[in-house]
Design a protein around this motif. Structure first.
Motif, PDB file in Angstrom:
ATOM      1  N   LYS A  80       4.235  52.781  26.952  1.00  0.00           N
ATOM      2  CA  LYS A  80       4.321  52.166  28.054  1.00  0.00           C
ATOM      3  C   LYS A  80       4.836  50.737  27.857  1.00  0.00           C
ATOM      4  CE  LYS A  80       0.803  54.344  31.158  1.00  0.00           C
ATOM      5  NZ  LYS A  80      -0.253  54.404  31.811  1.00  0.00           N
ATOM      6  N   LEU A  81       5.998  50.548  28.363  1.00  0.00           N
ATOM      7  CA  LEU A  81       6.556  49.050  28.074  1.00  0.00           C
ATOM      8  C   LEU A  81       6.161  47.857  29.041  1.00  0.00           C
ATOM      9  CD1 LEU A  81      10.378  50.053  27.319  1.00  0.00           C
ATOM     10  CD2 LEU A  81       9.008  48.786  25.850  1.00  0.00           C
ATOM     11  N   LEU A  82       5.994  46.668  28.428  1.00  0.00           N
ATOM     12  CA  LEU A  82       5.789  45.554  29.363  1.00  0.00           C
ATOM     13  C   LEU A  82       6.871  44.942  29.237  1.00  0.00           C
ATOM     14  CD1 LEU A  82       2.297  45.007  27.448  1.00  0.00           C
ATOM     15  CD2 LEU A  82       2.521  46.278  29.528  1.00  0.00           C
ATOM     16  N   LEU A  83       6.780  43.939  30.456  1.00  0.00           N
ATOM     17  CA  LEU A  83       7.868  42.866  30.445  1.00  0.00           C
ATOM     18  C   LEU A  83       8.066  42.087  29.214  1.00  0.00           C
ATOM     19  CD1 LEU A  83       7.293  41.524  34.210  1.00  0.00           C
ATOM     20  CD2 LEU A  83       9.307  42.726  33.264  1.00  0.00           C
ATOM     21  N   SER A  84       6.973  41.662  28.738  1.00  0.00           N
ATOM     22  CA  SER A  84       6.771  40.784  27.363  1.00  0.00           C
ATOM     23  C   SER A  84       7.437  41.442  26.232  1.00  0.00           C
ATOM     24  CB  SER A  84       5.649  40.559  27.123  1.00  0.00           C
ATOM     25  OG  SER A  84       4.586  41.755  26.853  1.00  0.00           O
ATOM     26  N   ASP A  85       7.691  42.831  26.448  1.00  0.00           N
ATOM     27  CA  ASP A  85       8.363  43.612  25.438  1.00  0.00           C
ATOM     28  C   ASP A  85       9.994  43.415  25.255  1.00  0.00           C
ATOM     29  OD1 ASP A  85       6.193  46.370  25.993  1.00  0.00           O
ATOM     30  OD2 ASP A  85       6.091  44.886  24.388  1.00  0.00           O
ATOM     31  N   SER A  86      10.658  42.825  26.193  1.00  0.00           N
ATOM     32  CA  SER A  86      12.065  42.553  26.118  1.00  0.00           C
ATOM     33  C   SER A  86      12.270  41.629  24.828  1.00  0.00           C
ATOM     34  CB  SER A  86      12.410  41.713  27.227  1.00  0.00           C
ATOM     35  OG  SER A  86      12.214  42.410  28.710  1.00  0.00           O
ATOM     36  N   GLY A  87      13.353  42.035  24.363  1.00  0.00           N
ATOM     37  CA  GLY A  87      13.764  41.139  23.251  1.00  0.00           C
ATOM     38  C   GLY A  87      14.942  41.722  22.321  1.00  0.00           C
ATOM     39  N   PHE A  88      15.296  41.190  21.328  1.00  0.00           N
ATOM     40  CA  PHE A  88      16.202  41.784  20.355  1.00  0.00           C
ATOM     41  C   PHE A  88      15.554  42.249  19.232  1.00  0.00           C
ATOM     42  CE2 PHE A  88      20.480  42.363  18.986  1.00  0.00           C
ATOM     43  CZ  PHE A  88      20.666  41.904  17.856  1.00  0.00           C
ATOM     44  N   TYR A  89      15.762  43.750  18.966  1.00  0.00           N
ATOM     45  CA  TYR A  89      14.975  44.441  18.019  1.00  0.00           C
ATOM     46  C   TYR A  89      15.940  44.747  16.955  1.00  0.00           C
ATOM     47  CZ  TYR A  89      11.021  44.758  21.194  1.00  0.00           C
ATOM     48  OH  TYR A  89       9.944  44.553  21.930  1.00  0.00           O
ATOM     49  N   LEU A  90      15.570  44.191  15.541  1.00  0.00           N
ATOM     50  CA  LEU A  90      16.190  44.607  14.326  1.00  0.00           C
ATOM     51  C   LEU A  90      15.453  45.153  13.472  1.00  0.00           C
ATOM     52  CD1 LEU A  90      17.503  40.926  14.195  1.00  0.00           C
ATOM     53  CD2 LEU A  90      18.757  42.463  14.382  1.00  0.00           C
ATOM     54  N   CYS A  91      16.100  46.295  13.013  1.00  0.00           N
ATOM     55  CA  CYS A  91      15.602  46.922  11.531  1.00  0.00           C
ATOM     56  C   CYS A  91      16.109  46.548  10.486  1.00  0.00           C
ATOM     57  CB  CYS A  91      16.105  48.813  12.079  1.00  0.00           C
ATOM     58  SG  CYS A  91      15.628  49.500  10.530  1.00  0.00           S
ATOM     59  N   ALA A  92      15.476  46.506   9.519  1.00  0.00           N
ATOM     60  CA  ALA A  92      16.065  46.059   8.083  1.00  0.00           C
ATOM     61  C   ALA A  92      15.564  46.774   6.915  1.00  0.00           C
ATOM     62  CB  ALA A  92      15.963  44.430   7.904  1.00  0.00           C
ATOM     63  N   TRP A  93      16.289  46.729   6.094  1.00  0.00           N
ATOM     64  CA  TRP A  93      15.693  47.631   4.586  1.00  0.00           C
ATOM     65  C   TRP A  93      15.829  46.223   3.599  1.00  0.00           C
ATOM     66  CZ3 TRP A  93      18.156  48.815   0.297  1.00  0.00           C
ATOM     67  CH2 TRP A  93      19.411  48.715   0.061  1.00  0.00           C
ATOM     68  N   SER A  94      14.973  46.688   2.440  1.00  0.00           N
ATOM     69  CA  SER A  94      15.241  45.952   1.466  1.00  0.00           C
ATOM     70  C   SER A  94      14.761  46.787   0.187  1.00  0.00           C
ATOM     71  CB  SER A  94      14.549  44.642   1.312  1.00  0.00           C
ATOM     72  OG  SER A  94      12.913  45.125   1.025  1.00  0.00           O
ATOM     73  N   SER A  95      15.235  46.537  -0.915  1.00  0.00           N
ATOM     74  CA  SER A  95      14.827  47.164  -2.455  1.00  0.00           C
ATOM     75  C   SER A  95      14.263  46.269  -3.256  1.00  0.00           C
ATOM     76  CB  SER A  95      15.858  48.245  -2.517  1.00  0.00           C
ATOM     77  OG  SER A  95      15.616  48.746  -3.839  1.00  0.00           O
ATOM     78  N   GLN A  96      13.335  46.557  -3.854  1.00  0.00           N
ATOM     79  CA  GLN A  96      12.843  45.879  -5.029  1.00  0.00           C
ATOM     80  C   GLN A  96      13.000  44.224  -4.599  1.00  0.00           C
ATOM     81  OE1 GLN A  96      13.210  47.326  -8.445  1.00  0.00           O
ATOM     82  NE2 GLN A  96      12.410  49.256  -7.724  1.00  0.00           N
ATOM     83  N   GLY A  97      12.456  43.688  -3.596  1.00  0.00           N
ATOM     84  CA  GLY A  97      12.370  42.323  -3.413  1.00  0.00           C
ATOM     85  C   GLY A  97      13.865  41.589  -3.221  1.00  0.00           C
ATOM     86  N   TYR A  98      14.657  42.332  -3.183  1.00  0.00           N
ATOM     87  CA  TYR A  98      16.129  41.630  -2.828  1.00  0.00           C
ATOM     88  C   TYR A  98      16.354  41.545  -1.431  1.00  0.00           C
ATOM     89  CZ  TYR A  98      17.454  43.185  -7.655  1.00  0.00           C
ATOM     90  OH  TYR A  98      17.424  43.199  -8.881  1.00  0.00           O
ATOM     91  N   GLY A  99      17.242  40.998  -0.961  1.00  0.00           N
ATOM     92  CA  GLY A  99      17.325  40.222   0.496  1.00  0.00           C
ATOM     93  C   GLY A  99      17.273  41.804   1.358  1.00  0.00           C
ATOM     94  N   TYR A 100      17.188  41.277   2.570  1.00  0.00           N
ATOM     95  CA  TYR A 100      17.262  42.197   3.733  1.00  0.00           C
ATOM     96  C   TYR A 100      18.624  42.518   3.964  1.00  0.00           C
ATOM     97  CZ  TYR A 100      12.618  41.686   5.398  1.00  0.00           C
ATOM     98  OH  TYR A 100      11.102  41.598   5.500  1.00  0.00           O
ATOM     99  N   THR A 101      18.908  43.742   4.460  1.00  0.00           N
ATOM    100  CA  THR A 101      20.096  44.259   5.187  1.00  0.00           C
ATOM    101  C   THR A 101      19.729  44.614   6.215  1.00  0.00           C
ATOM    102  OG1 THR A 101      21.121  44.874   3.015  1.00  0.00           O
ATOM    103  CG2 THR A 101      22.025  45.658   5.121  1.00  0.00           C
ATOM    104  N   PHE A 102      20.349  43.811   7.330  1.00  0.00           N
ATOM    105  CA  PHE A 102      19.772  44.183   8.703  1.00  0.00           C
ATOM    106  C   PHE A 102      20.710  45.260   9.718  1.00  0.00           C
ATOM    107  CE2 PHE A 102      16.249  41.119   9.905  1.00  0.00           C
ATOM    108  CZ  PHE A 102      16.497  40.283   8.899  1.00  0.00           C
ATOM    109  N   GLY A 103      20.111  45.933  10.411  1.00  0.00           N
ATOM    110  CA  GLY A 103      21.038  46.586  11.393  1.00  0.00           C
ATOM    111  C   GLY A 103      21.733  45.633  12.356  1.00  0.00           C
ATOM    112  N   SER A 104      22.446  46.380  13.240  1.00  0.00           N
ATOM    113  CA  SER A 104      23.191  45.487  14.298  1.00  0.00           C
ATOM    114  C   SER A 104      22.410  45.170  15.514  1.00  0.00           C
ATOM    115  CB  SER A 104      24.269  46.598  14.828  1.00  0.00           C
ATOM    116  OG  SER A 104      23.972  47.537  15.226  1.00  0.00           O
ATOM    117  N   GLY A 105      20.895  45.728  15.361  1.00  0.00           N
ATOM    118  CA  GLY A 105      20.090  45.292  16.590  1.00  0.00           C
ATOM    119  C   GLY A 105      20.138  46.091  17.963  1.00  0.00           C
ATOM    120  N   THR A 106      19.110  46.004  18.782  1.00  0.00           N
ATOM    121  CA  THR A 106      18.812  46.413  19.821  1.00  0.00           C
ATOM    122  C   THR A 106      18.575  45.483  21.133  1.00  0.00           C
ATOM    123  OG1 THR A 106      18.401  49.022  19.133  1.00  0.00           O
ATOM    124  CG2 THR A 106      17.767  48.212  21.616  1.00  0.00           C
TER     125      THR A 106
END
Lengths: 111, 108
Positions: A80-106
């Protein structure tokens, strides 16, 4: 090469409705996966991270949950979504402590 | 407590006017410091990773440096297309801690 896919790009949902955001990674195995939220004018807030299938760590108690049903799939959900859930959501992955690679966002707007 | 502080919050430069962005950090056992560029409505894009004090990395008009307590992102002769928010992050392990970013505007 590794790629990350995140969808949808934008979403407008009414308060109280469910949410499902999906993220998939290609070209790598056993990545660390992350969900972040970025509110307008603010920094990135880590919501969940996963180091393997079925392994979810929650950083912030809230109305959201995450699941990792497959090695390269990460899902962010809410019953059940709340108004406060609004925002820009980003998924990211990393491997072995290297920097993140981000998705394009929702961009989620709860109305 | 692990923390990352970026300054200034916003910076306006004339095209060609060089400057530096600062990222101060406190972290137990730094495994890497990362710089990202984020354009409005998009995910952050990786720029640099720095692993040890004294290390420097360069890419076009950008140069990142690292000391034991802070990192600088130097922008030499910026162009309007360099306008973006620049994020700094540190990693003591599996997690990354982000600063709130510096919003850079380069005026033609």
């Amino acid at each position: 090469s590794q790629t990350i896919h995140q969808w949808p790009a934008t979403l407008v949902q009414p308060v109280g409705s469910p949410l499902s955001l999906e993220c998939t990674v290609e070209g790598t195995s056993n990545p660390n996966l992350y969900w972040y939220r970025q509110a307008a004018g603010r920094g990135l807030q880590l919501l969940f991270y996963s180091v393997g299938i079925g392994q979810i760590s929650s950083e912030v108690p809230q109305n959201l949950s995450a699941s990792r049903p497959q090695d390269r799939q990460f899902i962010l959900s809410s019953k059940k979504l709340l108004l406060s859930d609004s925002g820009f959501y980003l998924c990211a992955w990393s491997s072995q402590g290297y920097g993140y690679t981000f998705g394009s966002g929702t961009r989620l707007t709860v109305v | 407590e692990d923390q990352v502080t970026q300054s200034p919050e916003a910076l306006r430069l004339q095209e060609g006017e060089s400057s530096s962005l600062n990222c101060s950090y406190t972290v137990s056992g730094l495994r890497g410091l990362f710089w990202y560029r984020q354009d409005p409505g998009k995910g952050p894009e990786f720029l640099f990773t720095l692993y040890s004090a004294g290390e420097e990395k360069e890419k076009e008009r950008l140069k990142a440096t690292l000391t034991k307590k802070e990192s600088f992102l130097h922008i030499t002769a910026p162009k309007p297309e360099d306008s973006a928010t620049y994020l700094c992050a540190v990693s003591p392990g599996n997690q990354f801690y982000f600063g709130t970013g510096t919003s850079l505007t380069v005026i033609p």
